[in-house]
Design an enzyme around this catalytic site. Structure first.
Site, PDB file in Angstrom:
ATOM      1  CG  HIS A 281      -0.182   0.133   2.515  1.00 29.06           C
ATOM      2  ND1 HIS A 281       0.398  -0.970   3.130  1.00 29.06           N
ATOM      3  CD2 HIS A 281       0.107   1.195   3.302  1.00 29.06           C
ATOM      4  CE1 HIS A 281       0.997  -0.582   4.235  1.00 29.06           C
ATOM      5  NE2 HIS A 281       0.837   0.725   4.370  1.00 29.06           N
TER       6      HIS A 281
ATOM      7  CD  GLU B 215      -3.802   4.612   9.891  1.00 23.93           C
ATOM      8  OE1 GLU B 215      -2.847   4.658   9.107  1.00 23.93           O
ATOM      9  OE2 GLU B 215      -3.852   3.807  10.840  1.00 23.93           O
TER      10      GLU B 215
ATOM     11  CG  HIS C 240       4.430   9.816 -11.417  1.00 29.59           C
ATOM     12  ND1 HIS C 240       5.673  10.112 -11.934  1.00 29.59           N
ATOM     13  CD2 HIS C 240       3.911   8.859 -12.234  1.00 29.59           C
ATOM     14  CE1 HIS C 240       5.890   9.381 -13.013  1.00 29.59           C
ATOM     15  NE2 HIS C 240       4.833   8.593 -13.217  1.00 29.59           N
TER      16      HIS C 240
ATOM     17  CD  GLU D 102       1.981   7.958 -16.021  1.00 27.79           C
ATOM     18  OE1 GLU D 102       2.124   7.732 -17.221  1.00 27.79           O
ATOM     19  OE2 GLU D 102       2.878   7.715 -15.168  1.00 27.79           O
TER      20      GLU D 102
END
Length: 139
Positions: free
Chosen positions: A8, A45, A70, A119
């Protein structure tokens, strides 16, 4: 034992609700956990499911500056315009496209509200390596 896969990514954000809005409305994620007042980690969180990925967002000081670092997500080319419209409706900063090598896929680059660059990419590693191995000029 070798590394199995990405577990993650965690994004440090100023406003968790705004990040939830960005991930859920902009990218189609589903919020699956909110620590609320319980801080099992460093701060408040939230966890999200996006496709088969687990994404985490944590309250804190986001990056002060933008960079090209990214996270890229794979999508189908016919989905690109729809995602762009959703992201524009959120008011995120969409970058102008960079020059692309023909055959490597299309990309949409955009910043969230906390300077993280994302992206959406339509190509694959196999396609890109095949294109790069050709003995021709890039553009």
């Amino acid at each position: 034992m070798p590394i199995q896969h990405l577990s993650h990514p965690t994004f440090i954000v100023k406003d968790l609700e705004r990040m939830a809005y960005f991930l859920c409305e902009g990218l189609g994620a589903v919020e699956i956990y909110d620590s609320q007042a319980q801080h099992f980690s460093l701060s408040h969180e939230k966890f999200f499911s996006l496709g088969s990925l687990w994404l985490a967002a944590m309250q804190g000081d986001p990056p002060a500056e933008r960079s090209y670092q990214h996270v890229a997500f794979k999508i189908e080319e016919h989905e690109l315009a729809s995602y762009q419209a959703r992201l524009e409706a959120l008011g995120v900063d969409i970058k102008p496209p960079r020059p692309r090598v023909k055959g490597e896929g299309q990309s949409l680059y955009f910043y969230d509200f906390d300077n993280h660059l994302f992206e959406l990419h339509t190509g694959t590693l196999t396609q890109r390596l095949a294109r790069y191995s050709e003995d021709t000029e890039p553009y």
